[in-house]
Design a protein around this motif. Structure first.
Motif, PDB file in Angstrom:
ATOM      1  N   ASN A 108       5.866  -8.758   2.075  1.00  0.00           N
ATOM      2  CA  ASN A 108       4.407  -8.810   2.140  1.00  0.00           C
ATOM      3  C   ASN A 108       3.917  -8.147   3.423  1.00  0.00           C
ATOM      4  OD1 ASN A 108       4.486 -10.556  -0.186  1.00  0.00           O
ATOM      5  ND2 ASN A 108       4.894 -12.275   1.186  1.00  0.00           N
ATOM      6  N   SER A 153       1.375  -7.728  -1.450  1.00  0.00           N
ATOM      7  CA  SER A 153       2.483  -8.625  -1.747  1.00  0.00           C
ATOM      8  C   SER A 153       3.518  -7.911  -2.601  1.00  0.00           C
ATOM      9  CB  SER A 153       1.971  -9.878  -2.464  1.00  0.00           C
ATOM     10  OG  SER A 153       1.410  -9.532  -3.717  1.00  0.00           O
ATOM     11  N   ALA A 154       4.705  -8.464  -2.641  1.00  0.00           N
ATOM     12  CA  ALA A 154       5.780  -7.927  -3.474  1.00  0.00           C
ATOM     13  C   ALA A 154       5.921  -6.422  -3.306  1.00  0.00           C
ATOM     14  CB  ALA A 154       5.538  -8.296  -4.934  1.00  0.00           C
ATOM     15  N   ILE A 191      12.298  -7.046  -3.531  1.00  0.00           N
ATOM     16  CA  ILE A 191      10.931  -6.555  -3.337  1.00  0.00           C
ATOM     17  C   ILE A 191      10.060  -7.584  -2.635  1.00  0.00           C
ATOM     18  CG2 ILE A 191      11.023  -5.089  -5.383  1.00  0.00           C
ATOM     19  CD1 ILE A 191       9.162  -7.280  -6.701  1.00  0.00           C
ATOM     20  N   TYR A 192      10.687  -8.631  -2.092  1.00  0.00           N
ATOM     21  CA  TYR A 192       9.922  -9.763  -1.591  1.00  0.00           C
ATOM     22  C   TYR A 192       9.429  -9.527  -0.170  1.00  0.00           C
ATOM     23  CZ  TYR A 192      11.917 -11.740  -5.784  1.00  0.00           C
ATOM     24  OH  TYR A 192      12.289 -11.954  -7.082  1.00  0.00           O
TER      25      TYR A 192
END
Lengths: 106, 121
Positions: free
Chosen positions: A34, A49-50, A31-32
């Motif tokens: 942005n 983010s995430a 899920i990283y």
């Protein structure tokens, strides 16, 4: 390096439109992911983010989703101030990399 | 309210060393991760390096041999040196606070305004 590919590179839209930008990673990034908004002559601004966490102060017309390798950013009811360039970025694996950008224009 | 202000030479000659400084106000640099990012028309946004404290440092491998990132806690500054510059290093250079969450990864949540660097012979 993980390659980030955004589409489209540019999109023509009008105030009130719904705009969706996609971002594909060359390998899974969990899920990283942005999203940043950059206006002409300004530094990028973190929007999300995430994958889907809206930053404080960012309007709720911005939303994002995805997982693995495929992600998207949606702007509901486009406003004048949303005309800008949008970048995705992965921080799953260094070197952290950005997409090439999507310009939202009139 | 935290603010970041980059400073640099503006113009650097080919093969010389580029030195950049990011002065942070409103918070101690010891408490956060800090990154340098650059943006050039040809290559878009490129993350260069991050630092946390004095022991956690990570460089972009494509530039690792030429980069040094450091902290000066007495001045609350983050610095970046790039050696043996060429015209390909011409870019806007940004520093950014780098948020780190256990389940959310990293993100650049506060940026400076950037400093433009041109490399020319």
């Amino acid at each position: 390096d993980i390659q980030m590919t955004q589409s489209p590179s540019s999109v023509s839209a009008s105030v009130g439109d719904r705009v969706t930008i996609t971002c594909r990673a060359s390998q899974t990034i969990n899920i990283y992911l942005n999203w940043y908004q950059q206006k002409s002559g300004k530094a990028p601004k973190l929007l999300i983010s995430a994958t889907s966490s809206l930053q404080s102060g960012v309007p709720s017309r911005f939303s994002a989703s995805g997982s693995g390798t495929d992600f998207s950013l949606t702007i509901d009811t486009l406003q004048v101030e949303d005309f800008a360039t949008y970048y995705c970025q992965q921080t799953s694996l260094a070197p952290w990399t950005f997409g090439q950008g999507t310009k939202v224009e009139v | 309210q935290m603010q970041l202000q980059e400073s640099g030479p503006g113009l650097v000659k080919t093969s010389e060393t580029l030195s950049l400084t990011c002065t942070v106000s409103g918070a101690s640099i010891s408490s956060y991760y800090w990154s340098w990012i650059r943006q050039s028309p040809g290559k878009g946004l490129e993350w260069l390096a991050y630092i946390y404290g004095r022991r956690s440092i990570n460089y972009n491998p494509s530039l690792k041999s030429r980069l040094t990132i450091s902290l000066d806690t007495s001045k609350n500054q983050v610095s970046l040196n790039l050696t043996s510059v060429s015209p390909a290093d011409t870019a806007m250079y940004y520093c950014a606070r780098t948020y780190s969450g256990a389940s959310s990864g990293f993100a650049f949540d506060i940026w400076g305004q950037g400093t433009m660097v041109t490399v020319s012979s």
